[in-house]
Each structure stands twice: as structure tokens, then as C-alpha cells.
Design a protein around this motif. Structure first.
Motif, PDB file in Angstrom:
ATOM      1  N   GLN A 174       3.443   8.720  -0.813  1.00 39.96           N
ATOM      2  CA  GLN A 174       3.820   8.456  -2.194  1.00 39.96           C
ATOM      3  C   GLN A 174       4.367   7.038  -2.389  1.00 39.96           C
ATOM      4  OE1 GLN A 174       6.330  11.756  -3.535  1.00 39.96           O
ATOM      5  NE2 GLN A 174       5.047  13.150  -2.344  1.00 39.96           N
ATOM      6  N   LEU A 175       4.849   6.421  -1.298  1.00 37.57           N
ATOM      7  CA  LEU A 175       5.312   5.039  -1.381  1.00 37.57           C
ATOM      8  C   LEU A 175       4.137   4.071  -1.451  1.00 37.57           C
ATOM      9  CD1 LEU A 175       7.480   2.825  -1.231  1.00 37.57           C
ATOM     10  CD2 LEU A 175       7.455   3.073   1.269  1.00 37.57           C
ATOM     11  N   LEU A 176       3.060   4.369  -0.720  1.00 40.13           N
ATOM     12  CA  LEU A 176       1.922   3.445  -0.666  1.00 40.13           C
ATOM     13  C   LEU A 176       1.329   3.111  -2.042  1.00 40.13           C
ATOM     14  CD1 LEU A 176       0.051   4.567   2.572  1.00 40.13           C
ATOM     15  CD2 LEU A 176       1.269   2.427   2.194  1.00 40.13           C
ATOM     16  N   PRO A 177       1.102   4.096  -2.937  1.00 40.50           N
ATOM     17  CA  PRO A 177       0.559   3.742  -4.256  1.00 40.50           C
ATOM     18  C   PRO A 177       1.448   2.789  -5.032  1.00 40.50           C
ATOM     19  CG  PRO A 177       0.388   6.109  -3.897  1.00 40.50           C
ATOM     20  CD  PRO A 177       1.222   5.564  -2.788  1.00 40.50           C
ATOM     21  N   ARG A 178       2.769   2.941  -4.892  1.00 39.07           N
ATOM     22  CA  ARG A 178       3.699   2.049  -5.579  1.00 39.07           C
ATOM     23  C   ARG A 178       3.562   0.627  -5.058  1.00 39.07           C
ATOM     24  NH1 ARG A 178       8.938   4.609  -3.940  1.00 39.07           N
ATOM     25  NH2 ARG A 178       9.825   2.739  -4.909  1.00 39.07           N
TER      26      ARG A 178
END
Length: 278
Positions: free
Chosen positions: A202-206
């Protein structure tokens, strides 16, 4: 200076084990009681500092009996109590005593492993405290020190959690280190410990959304791109707003298409193509 007996773990006999485990459970409940109060509430600090004084008395008792392992564990609990009280300086001091302890001064391999595990928890808890305070440079240094001292930390949940704190810190510090954040988040995903890979996904898309806004480019592997797609799907399932949920699903499709294209690039292993491609 803390003396080191032959067996510095709290495992001398069953009676001591039972008493120590009961003490640890009581400490956990006492810290939870303090944390029920808002951080700005004076009662929280009052309850936590009262616990600190009780734990210091316990520590003195065990120091007099040269039970170094119990004393180390009490330093950890005192550090947690200071965190609840909002006193990071004294929390740091107690965590630091654990981190600085030399486990190689202990002859028993199981005792040495016990101490290193406690050091891992001390590093993790310290990193989380500074993460919650959004002190990003401190988080990066603490986690870097952790892996310098405990290179095997990534085999444990706490090591993965700490590395993800560092990834977020690299992303949010000024100036940000996007590539470093992607590297650490990807390492957590690849290790697959506990629930941390989901958080990393979920951090990667940000991170990548900011990269696109800043018109920065990088060559991302199929593994990373697939992780971003999975992260978007996870974010979609957490979203209650239908429009925002649909937006996450659309982004997931976009990143899956990018994953397929990356899988078809020259030099990509067949195993990677089968795992991440159509």
C-alpha cells in the motif's frame, strides 16, 4: 556497571520464571492503562511515571541478585513506560542500555540469542516511537543502526516492521529518497513476514504517484509493479467511497498492464514472467 552472571536470562528455575512472567503481564496491563488516556491528559503521565518508579524498584531488587537478563528486560519495560509518559529522553536511555549490551560476553548461546531478541525489540520500539512522532531522520538512523548491529533482523517480524518504518521515513523526509523507499518496501514484500508486506504494497502506490507528479522516471521491475497493483486493490477494498474505490481499481489495472509490459522485456527470467505476467 551491570555484572554478567553465567546465565543472564530469566530462566533460573520454574518459580522465578512464573514470577517474572506474571510481572511482565502486569507491566503490560499497567502500560495499557496509561495509554487509555489521551497523550495531552495529565493522568496519562501520572500513571506512567508511577509505573516507572515501581519498575525501578523491581530493577534494583534484581540487580542486587545479579540477574542481568531480568534487569535488561526491566530496562525495556521502563523505556516503554517512559514512552507512555511522553519522556523520549529517558525512554532512549533505557532502550540504549539494552542496545549497547554486548551479548558476546555471555557464554550460553541460548542466553545470547535471548539478549539479541530483546535488542531487536528495543530497536523496533524505539523506531516506532520516532515514527509516530514523524521524526524521519531519527527513524532512518535507528533502523540503519539496527541492521548494522543485527543483520539477521529481517528474518523477524520486528525487523520487517522497522524496515517499513524506514521506507516511509525515506518517502516523507525532506528531500525525499524515493528510490530508497521503494528498495526497502520491496525488501519487506519479498521477505513476506507477517502482515508487513500488505502495508508495503500500500506504500508503493503512494510513492509512485508522487514520482509521476514530479515527472521522475525509473525502471521498475515486474515484482515492484505487481506489488503496486496489489496495493491499489487492497486500498480499494478499504475505501468506502464508491468513486475513490473505483479509482483505485482503475489504477490497479494500469499497474497490472505495466507489469505485463515489464514481464515481456528482454532479459526477464521465465520464472518472473510466469509469476507476474498473464
Amino acid at each position: 556497571d551491570m555484572k554478567t552472571p553465567e546465565r543472564p536470562t530469566p530462566s533460573y528455575n520454574k518459580a522465578l520464571d512464573a514470577a517474572f512472567n506474571a510481572l511482565v503481564r502486569w507491566i503490560g496491563m499497567a502500560i495499557e492503562e496509561a495509554e487509555l488516556y489521551n497523550r495531552a491528559d495529565r493522568k496519562r503521565k501520572e500513571v506512567a511515571l508511577k509505573l516507572v518508579e515501581e519498575l525501578k524498584s523491581d530493577r534494583t531488587f534484581f540487580e542486587e541478585r545479579e540477574l542481568a537478563g531480568v534487569v535488561l528486560r526491566l530496562h525495556y519495560e521502563i523505556g516503554r513506560a517512559y514512552v507512555a509518559a511522553g519522556d523520549l529522553k529517558n525512554a532512549d536511555e533505557n532502550f540504549g542500555l539494552i542496545i549497547a549490551y554486548d551479548p558476546w560476553g555471555v557464554n550460553d548461546p541460548s542466553a545470547r540469542a535471548w539478549i539479541e531478541n530483546l535488542q531487536l525489540y528495543a530497536f523496533y520500539t524505539k523506531a516506532k516511537v520516532y515514527y509516530d512522532e514523524e521524526k524521519w531522520d531519527d527513524v532512518i538512523k535507528i533502523v540503519g543502526d539496527m541492521f548494522g548491529s543485527l543483520p539477521q533482523a529481517l528474518n523477524e517480524d520486528q525487523g520487517n516492521g522497522a524496515l517499513l518504518f524506514k521506507a516511509e521515513a525515506l518517502f516523507r523526509k525532506q528531500p525525499p529518497d524515493y528510490q530508497g523507499a521503494i528498495r526497502d518496501a520491496t525488501a519487506v514484500i519479498e521477505r513476506g513476514k507477517g502482515f508487513w508486506p500488505n502495508n508495503a504494497n500500500q506504500l508503493l502506490p503512494r510513492i509512485l504517484s508522487v514520482l509521476a507528479e514530479d515527472e521522475q522516471s525509473a525502471a521498475f521491475s515486474p515484482e515492484i509493479l505487481h506489488g503496486v497493483a496489489v496495493g491499489e486493490v487492497q486500498l480499494a477494498y478499504r475505501e468506502r467511497d464508491p468513486e475513490k474505490r473505483d479509482a483505485h481499481f482503475e489504477k490497479a489495472i494500469f499497474w497490472l498492464q505495466k507489469t505485463i509490459s515489464a514481464c515481456r522485456s528482454d532479459g526477464v527470467k521465465l520464472e518472473t514472467r510466469l509469476k507476474h505476467g498473464p
